[in-house]
Design a protein around this motif. Sequence first.
Motif, PDB file in Angstrom:
ATOM      1  N   ASP A   1       0.836  -1.193   0.000  1.00 15.13           N
ATOM      2  CA  ASP A   1       0.000   0.000   0.000  1.00 15.13           C
ATOM      3  C   ASP A   1       0.877   1.252   0.000  1.00 15.13           C
ATOM      4  O   ASP A   1       0.487   2.296  -0.508  1.00 15.13           O
TER       5      ASP A   1
ATOM      6  N   TYR B   1       3.580   1.779  -1.635  1.00 12.08           N
ATOM      7  CA  TYR B   1       4.346   1.892  -2.887  1.00 12.08           C
ATOM      8  C   TYR B   1       5.549   0.972  -3.005  1.00 12.08           C
ATOM      9  O   TYR B   1       6.432   1.226  -3.824  1.00 12.08           O
TER      10      TYR B   1
ATOM     11  N   PRO C   1      -2.781   5.831  -6.036  1.00  5.33           N
ATOM     12  CA  PRO C   1      -2.590   6.988  -5.150  1.00  5.33           C
ATOM     13  C   PRO C   1      -3.543   6.914  -3.966  1.00  5.33           C
ATOM     14  O   PRO C   1      -4.271   7.849  -3.662  1.00  5.33           O
ATOM     15  N   VAL C   2      -3.529   5.755  -3.317  1.00  5.91           N
ATOM     16  CA  VAL C   2      -4.458   5.470  -2.228  1.00  5.91           C
ATOM     17  C   VAL C   2      -3.637   4.879  -1.098  1.00  5.91           C
ATOM     18  O   VAL C   2      -2.786   4.039  -1.351  1.00  5.91           O
ATOM     19  N   ASN C   3      -3.836   5.337   0.128  1.00  8.53           N
ATOM     20  CA  ASN C   3      -3.133   4.731   1.253  1.00  8.53           C
ATOM     21  C   ASN C   3      -4.110   4.320   2.322  1.00  8.53           C
ATOM     22  O   ASN C   3      -5.231   4.824   2.389  1.00  8.53           O
TER      23      ASN C   3
ATOM     24  N   ASN D   1       2.185  10.504   2.297  1.00  3.69           N
ATOM     25  CA  ASN D   1       2.271  10.274   0.856  1.00  3.69           C
ATOM     26  C   ASN D   1       1.276  11.127   0.065  1.00  3.69           C
ATOM     27  O   ASN D   1       1.192  11.008  -1.148  1.00  3.69           O
TER      28      ASN D   1
ATOM     29  N   PRO E   1      -1.980  10.933  -0.378  1.00  4.74           N
ATOM     30  CA  PRO E   1      -2.795  10.135  -1.291  1.00  4.74           C
ATOM     31  C   PRO E   1      -4.029  10.927  -1.724  1.00  4.74           C
ATOM     32  O   PRO E   1      -4.404  11.897  -1.062  1.00  4.74           O
ATOM     33  N   GLN E   2      -4.632  10.508  -2.828  1.00  6.73           N
ATOM     34  CA  GLN E   2      -5.895  11.148  -3.219  1.00  6.73           C
ATOM     35  C   GLN E   2      -7.020  10.668  -2.333  1.00  6.73           C
ATOM     36  O   GLN E   2      -7.982  11.394  -2.090  1.00  6.73           O
TER      37      GLN E   2
END
Lengths: 302, 272, 374
Positions: free
Chosen positions: B178, B180, C78-80, C150, C152-153
């Motif tokens: 998650d 990266y 782009p997801v955390n 990060n 994320p979006q």
Amino acid sequence: MSVSAAHLGGGEQQQAAAVEPPQKRGVTGYILLLPGALWLTIFFLVPTITLVSTSLYDPAGSVETGYSMTWHWQNYVDGIRDYGVQFGRSLVYALLATVACILLGYPLAYAIAFKSGRWKNLMLVLVIAPFFTSFLVRTLSWQLLLGDNGFLVETLKTLQLLGPDGHLLATPFAVVTGLTYNFLPFMVLPLYASLEKIDPRLVEAGHDLYASPFTAFRKITLPLSMPGLVAGTLLTFIPAAGDYINAELLGTPTTRMIGNEIQDLFGAGAYPVAAALSVTLMAVIVAMVFLYVRRAGTEELV
Amino acid sequence: MSTLAYRGRRWFSDHVVLIYAILVLLYMFTPVFVVILMSFNEPAARQTYQFDAFTWNNWTNICAPFQLCDSVAVSLKVGLLATLVATLLGTLMAFAMVRHRFRGRSAANVFVFLPMASPEIVLGSSLLALFVNAGFAGVLGFWTIFLAHVMFCLSFVVVTVKARLSGLDPRLEQAAMDLYANEWQTFWRVTFPLVFPGILSAALLSFSLSFDDFIITNLNSGQTVTFPMFVWGAAQRGIPPQINVIGTIMFLVALALVLGGELGRRRRQIVR
Amino acid sequence: MAGSDLVLTGVTKRFGAFTAVDDLDLTVPQGSFFALLGPSGCGKTTTLRMVAGLEEPTAGSIRLGADDITTLRPYRRPVNTVFQSYALFPHLTIFENVAFGLRRTGAKKVKPQVEEMLELVELGQYGGRKPTQLSGGQQQRVALARALINRPQVLLLDEPLGALDLKLRRQMQIELKRIQTDVGITFVHVTHDQEEAMTMADTIAVMNSGVIEQMGSPAELYEHPSTTFVSNFLGQSNLVAATVVEKDEDHLLLDVEGSRLVAPLARAAALTGRVWVGVRPEKVFLAHTGSETDDGSNVLRGAVVTDVSFVGVSTQYLARLPWGQELMVFEQNTGARLSFRTGDQVDLHWMPAHTFLLDAAQDATAGVEREVAE
């Protein structure tokens, strides 16, 4: 949007599927498995088959002239006739040593799991530490400990527990002591692993529900530690039954075990009979293990 | 019943198991003490095995007995090599068994378990039967010992690494992905470092099993002499006290490794 | 529609024969605080994991803005995620845990960013520690920092407060809400705690058995539940069987065991025949039997108080109606209201405007919490 009836009885926090390890499909698994599996096949499986076939060779052959397969079942009959006593002795010694290991090892494992507090790791290290001194060297030191001039014999003689001509060394007692000593860690470690998983609150709940300490142990702790006890028993009994080092170093010709005979027969080149004895030993152990595991009612090995 | 008597009984029943456990530990250590003591012994006669007089000689002349140090060298070499190969193959197997789907998984479990459940005499004699049948009776020696040692160490490695791996929370790897990390990075930055202690203890176990093995080695060694075989031979003729020096050194090295690892772990937790 | 709304279309996930998520359509607007609320096993976590890329949908698509991310690997999205019980890397320090994502993406100036983020979650001096040396609340904030850094979006939160005690949970709810407002990232929050969802989220989707029962703002869901499940799962409801007898422009006239009740048409999920009449317990008032009502309240007469619990701010009554059904009544302890005792004969009053109607085909006990929440 559809509407359904009562929601799924929500007991656990989340779906089990979420925390199961991801298992990948495909050939990678086989590739990873292959080298080790191949090694075990060539140096364990094939030899076992070879051993069985060797046990049926004509005993008249030798390493130099070669052996011929004659389906000589007589090897088994001869082996058991000539070495039945050593067989029985091996099983009895191994059994005694296993019982002694349980009596010494269970309280030790129990103490480490529940009573050791912050000394837990240290005690575990102490259980394993003697291991690192060579097996044979340690066994030899029992020669000294049990020797006729040793402290133990002197003390027992003073206490009149041992007659004036009594010995400890070169007796069945010495052999069983050696076996017990050498395989004790194999009993303690699996037992500890099992006991450690038990939630102490279960025992407290037992006390709360009017169980005496003994009853709580018998009804709660003991059944829950069964997988460890079974594993420990197997890991102790099996190598003890095949061992000949203790019998040789601490015993006499009248305490020889089946391992001594198999070793000597291989040494003398009498391969077929030696192989027949090996196969018989294996078969007896497999049978006993099977019965024991069935009785103990656990499917989980190690 | 008076409170004091009750308390006394209570203390005893609380601690009786612990006292018993300490006695058992003492029993386990008694032979080790003897080994250490005997490493300083100056034997009066060759045949008796008892403490006669104190000397440093055994420690300063470790290699005096014929073949002793050669046998230790053989054992070290076999041990290191067998540990390396067994740890590598066993770790791969453990990963396959925990992380991959394949046919015959329970058969594979039994297959790995069996060598551990076989008496050494049976394992050793099977291998000898194979080597003799394959016409290798004349070449028994270092390499046959190595092959045998890898075989019996392998199962212990698989079991040890498997236990560590299946105790690993799969969410940690998911968290890495998650954040990266691709599969390769996830393995080397998260999975491997977390499984590594298991691999290390598997390797330690392998080495001590290999270094200590006598029964299997004895059947498949030909003319090669390992340290346990040297001790065995010496036990028949008269025991040179130097073997106790070797035993003591092994004990101290192993203890230092284990305690050092433990201390290092604690320090890392406290200091940083 | 904004640039990077999260849109799920027809998403289905099956595990063998079990359907965890069933043909789900969902749009999460950019920048919103969105809660997926439901009991254990309702499919909310599976939905979240599909958005994170940890599960692949059996059918359907997931889009983030213009990009289809349905089959994208988790490390390409782009997801955390803030994982349940955090999943902090035990072998790395707090600093390295937080820096993990930045290092993977090859970001420049990692150190100042991590330090800034640790300050934001008030863990500035803890960077050198290992996760096990932190308390649960601190670990929770590390997990949040590790994901947020990060940028994320979409940030996914899987029961992020589940492991904390009640007091800390309340505190973290406010904290999370503040951080979300500050950073403006879309938060998708999975929880089984209806109070937590109502406190934090702009929009709540109530999930049950793999489908969304109802979606809306907390007030909307509470005041206008459209199913029995939602009416029971969010707060508590009294549901009484009734028959629609008349309908005018704005109202429905109902019959309940001979009593006439009125409900606004705007709050009716069912319009004809058999229906459930619903009213929230705090909307109901008790009065001694026979007392007159002025204003055309709905009244159910001839009840008996069977239980009284004093809970500080309010007193909770159970009143048994003549036909045996028990209704809950919460009276605020303002001092202006009469108090009643077990066995008292009472009438139940409430405003027609507080009445809602549900489909009688639904189970009146759906969504009633059977176990005590932690």
